[in-house]
Design a protein around this motif. Structure first.
Motif, mmCIF file in Angstrom:
data_model
loop_
_atom_site.group_PDB
_atom_site.id
_atom_site.type_symbol
_atom_site.label_atom_id
_atom_site.label_comp_id
_atom_site.label_asym_id
_atom_site.label_seq_id
_atom_site.Cartn_x
_atom_site.Cartn_y
_atom_site.Cartn_z
ATOM 1 N N THR A 2 13.256 -1.286 22.130
ATOM 2 C CA THR A 2 12.966 -1.260 20.699
ATOM 3 C C THR A 2 12.555 -2.654 20.237
ATOM 4 O O THR A 2 13.088 -3.641 20.692
ATOM 5 N N PHE A 4 12.422 -5.509 17.507
ATOM 6 C CA PHE A 4 13.127 -5.927 16.289
ATOM 7 C C PHE A 4 12.279 -6.957 15.567
ATOM 8 O O PHE A 4 12.180 -8.087 16.007
ATOM 9 N N PRO A 5 11.619 -6.524 14.525
ATOM 10 C CA PRO A 5 10.775 -7.505 13.827
ATOM 11 C C PRO A 5 11.630 -8.642 13.275
ATOM 12 O O PRO A 5 12.768 -8.434 12.866
ATOM 13 N N ARG A 7 13.086 -11.032 10.824
ATOM 14 C CA ARG A 7 13.274 -10.959 9.379
ATOM 15 C C ARG A 7 13.837 -12.266 8.851
ATOM 16 O O ARG A 7 14.648 -12.894 9.500
ATOM 17 N N ILE B 243 20.835 -5.560 7.868
ATOM 18 C CA ILE B 243 19.906 -4.443 7.689
ATOM 19 C C ILE B 243 19.027 -4.352 8.930
ATOM 20 O O ILE B 243 18.315 -5.302 9.270
ATOM 21 N N ILE B 244 19.136 -3.230 9.626
ATOM 22 C CA ILE B 244 18.481 -3.091 10.925
ATOM 23 C C ILE B 244 17.504 -1.914 10.857
ATOM 24 O O ILE B 244 17.768 -0.911 10.186
ATOM 25 N N ASP B 245 16.387 -2.065 11.533
ATOM 26 C CA ASP B 245 15.448 -0.943 11.669
ATOM 27 C C ASP B 245 16.089 0.147 12.513
ATOM 28 O O ASP B 245 16.669 -0.135 13.564
ATOM 29 N N TYR B 257 18.873 -0.016 18.532
ATOM 30 C CA TYR B 257 19.191 -0.707 19.787
ATOM 31 C C TYR B 257 19.129 0.259 20.964
ATOM 32 O O TYR B 257 19.881 0.158 21.930
ATOM 33 N N ASP B 275 16.097 2.160 7.122
ATOM 34 C CA ASP B 275 16.828 0.898 7.160
ATOM 35 C C ASP B 275 18.309 1.229 7.298
ATOM 36 O O ASP B 275 18.838 2.033 6.533
ATOM 37 N N GLY B 351 12.437 -4.989 5.778
ATOM 38 C CA GLY B 351 11.972 -6.092 6.598
ATOM 39 C C GLY B 351 12.067 -7.437 5.914
ATOM 40 O O GLY B 351 11.837 -8.472 6.532
#
Lengths: 321, 378
Positions: A2, A4-5, A7, B243-245, B257, B275, B351
């Protein structure tokens, strides 16, 4: 895997900004710190001592000595003879001050409500006459007010005097008029005072009014005051200190002027300034008497001013409208 | 709760072409403590000034008790304001400051009535005996109280408070928060409170309105706002948030993950990108072998009550609050209970927030300064 941009909070940016601010202000503090030093006041203290304190002492010494140099209270004994001059000076200066307030306060209020740009322009316009010599300006009034001056000539060409003469034609003993007597009157002197000193009334009032916190005015509106009450209960009392300094700056020079009265009354309206000037430069040369009159005038002015400023301090209680 | 008292309908406001308020819709109920919360320039003060009557909305309407009051000037509104810098009348003493609103009433109130109500107001703010003091002689906290007493003496239906505690020190601010809440309950009127301090908002309010860039982000009780933030902005602004995608695999299952976590959130489309919010206090630190995910500690800050530790989970840094100390470089496992997750739909703020890569202890101290200066908040 995955992705992870990355931030970012804006914490980094904020930190840099705060850091820059800190470094910008640190040297400034030192700069002002040095300016706070007492020694910077010394030139002015010296100036004050040389040209204000010592002359006042000299005036006092002269006032209490005679031509022979010995002590005498005699200079004051004939002072009552000059009571009319004192009275006239104070009265005309008072009139001029009141007229300056009546004209100056609304003007200051109006100016202070304009945009900052318009305010600056108007203040410059207000100061503009002061770039021209005081004497010249007063001479200009002479040529306006003279019996054959511009104003009378204008009125004559409009036929005003003919009209008046025609109206009184039948009245026995009536002498036709060709002009109004404008110059050589109390009115001309007061006009000269108002004209010359008006800016000194407007400026302090305007500078006090613009400094009134707009949120204080909003608070008054918020609490239920309409614009009339906002003025009476907030703006007026908060601007009194400006009026008081304006009064000082108009009344004091007006009470001691001699140029205005000399030019606009040709000596017919004698003021304290003229009287004092005569003792120093005229045929009646008597610096001791001149000093005595100056001293009395000074005391009167100081009393007037302290009464004024007492009123200013007490306004917290006084203005419980 | 009580009936609706104020309603803003599509209120817009722009200054010199710059939009500060974009079509705000807000209903305020009678007797509620409502807080407008947001960073400088978010439009909260503008909203307050529109309600107070000091600004007119460019479009939209302000409705008070069923009547449109767009054109009613401030002095005719049954709304009073406690101003940011108190705005006391420096030429009047404490008594006359408070009596101001009563003295401008027409027909005039009898002197006895004025005296009685001023005294009652002074008692309300615990300033009995200060009548004769000049307003300028008072401390910041006392001036604040006078400003409140002056505003409530008129018995308004609504009290507007514009960052009233901003100028006070921390201890005094906490006391005043409690006191304000008490005063509100005592006088039983609507309070509309503007602040940029999220803690203040959570402590005192019945309803919190979170604003940013002239738009309302979320309206809710303090509990709702904290537990169920509507978007990444709210999650970040109120408290601390990682805050995670993620992807909502199905109801009650979120994937991040590369693995699935159980959560309590439902109602998303299958495989909808979301989010994921995890509050720093909702993460349990466990031995590596028992962790749902594992990472390495990269920063530790002692905060008194707890340690703030920054943990690198595969390149994304989380903030975790823990009472145990973990040294920098330690490998730890993390376990999050299903109720520790809060899932949000993607928004314009996705983001932008929620990563602690640049977090440092200094941040808290320094970030306070620009906020304080940002009082120009239109």
């Amino acid at each position: 895997m995955t992705r992870f941009p990355l931030r970012r909070t804006n914490a980094g940016r904020r930190m840099r900004r705060a850091g820059a601010l800190k470094s910008a202000f640190t040297p400034a503090a030192g700069f002002f710190g040095r300016f706070r030093r007492q020694s910077f006041a010394y030139p002015y203290v010296l100036w004050l001592a040389l040209f204000v304190v010592i002359p006042i002492i000299l005036i006092a010494v002269y006032a209490f000595t005679g031509a022979d140099g010995g002590f005498t209270p005699g200079n004051f004994s004939g002072m009552m003879d000059y009571a009319p001059v004192f009275g006239r000076s104070l009265w005309l200066a008072f009139l001029a001050t009141v007229i300056c307030i009546i004209i100056g306060y609304p003007a200051a209020l109006a100016i202070s409500r304009m945009r900052p740009r318009s305010q600056r322009i108007l203040i410059v316009l207000l100061m503009l006459p002061m770039w021209i010599n005081f004497l010249l300006r007063t001479y200009a009034w002479m040529s306006l007010l003279e019996n054959t001056g511009l104003i009378n000539r204008l009125l004559a060409s409009l036929g005003v005097f003919d009209l008046i003469n025609a109206l009184h034609a039948g009245t026995p003993g009536y002498a036709p008029i060709t002009h109004f007597r404008l110059i050589n009157t109390d009115g001309a002197v007061v006009l000269g005072m108002v004209y010359n000193y008006l800016p000194f009334m407007i400026l302090p009032i305007q500078s006090v009014i613009v400094k009134i916190d707009p949120s204080v005015i909003e608070a008054a509106q918020d609490l239920g005051a309409d614009s009339r009450l906002v003025f009476r209960k907030v703006i007026l009392p908060l601007s009194l200190s400006g009026v008081i300094s304006g009064v000082t700056m108009v009344f004091v020079p007006a009470v001691s002027t001699f140029v205005i009265s000399k030019l606009l009354s040709n000596g017919t309206v004698m003021l304290l300034g003229d009287l004092i000037e005569m003792q120093f430069t005229g045929a009646a040369y008597n610096p001791h008497l001149g000093s005595a009159i100056s001293l009395i005038m000074m005391i009167i002015v100081v009393i007037c001013m302290s009464v004024m400023s007492r009123f200013g301090e007490g306004r917290e209680q006084a203005v419980r409208l | 709760m009580a009936k609706e008292l104020i309603r803003l309908v599509d209120c817009r406001k722009a200054f010199d072409g710059e939009v500060v308020l974009g079509a705000i819709n807000l209903a305020i109920r009678d007797k509620e403590f409502l807080t407008l919360l947001g960073p400088s320039g978010c439009g909260k003060t503008t909203t307050l000034r529109i309600i107070g009557g000091f600004l007119k909305p460019d479009s939209g309407s302000v409705i008070f008790d069923g009547v449109t009051i767009n054109d009613v000037p401030p002095h005719k509104r049954r709304i009073n304001t406690v101003f940011q810098k108190y705005a006391l009348f420096t030429h009047l003493n404490v008594f006359e400051n408070i009596a101001f609103g009563l003295r401008v009433q027409r027909p005039r109130l009898p002197e006895k009535e004025i005296e009685r109500r001023v005294k009652a107001s002074l008692e309300l703010v615990a300033l009995k005996g200060y009548e004769k003091r000049s307003a300028a002689q008072l401390s910041g906290g006392q001036q604040q109280r006078v400003a409140i007493a002056r505003a409530v003496v008129n018995r308004p239906q609504v009290l507007l408070l514009d960052e009233p505690l901003g100028a006070l020190d921390l201890k005094l601010r906490k006391d005043m928060q409690r006191e304000l809440k008490q005063i509100q309950q005592q006088v039983g009127i609507t309070f509309i409170y503007v602040t940029h301090d999220q803690e203040e908002a959570l402590t005192m309010s019945d309803t919190v309105v979170v604003m940013n860039r002239g738009e309302i982000q979320q309206i809710g009780t303090p509990l709702d706002i904290y537990n169920e933030p509507g978007n990444a902005f709210v999650a970040d602004f109120i408290g601390e948030s990682n805050i995670i995608d993620g992807v909502m695999v199905s109801d009650n299952t979120v994937r991040m993950y590369g693995r699935n976590f159980q959560c309590l959130d439902e109602g998303f489309a299958p495989d909808e990108p979301v989010d994921v919010v995890v509050r720093p206090e909702d993460i349990d630190i466990v031995p590596v072998e028992r962790g749902q995910i594992t990472g390495m500690v990269t920063g530790v800050t002692f905060k008194g009550m707890q340690y703030d530790i920054i943990v690198d989970f595969q390149g994304f840094k989380w903030l975790i609050q823990t009472t145990d100390h973990f040294p920098v470089g330690a490998r730890i496992g993390a376990k999050i209970d299903p109720d520790g997750f809060h899932i949000m739909k993607k928004s314009e703020y996705s983001g932008l927030y929620g990563d602690y890569s640049s977090y440092s202890a200094e941040y808290d101290a320094l970030s306070a300064a620009p906020d304080e200066r940002g009082q120009a908040d239109a």
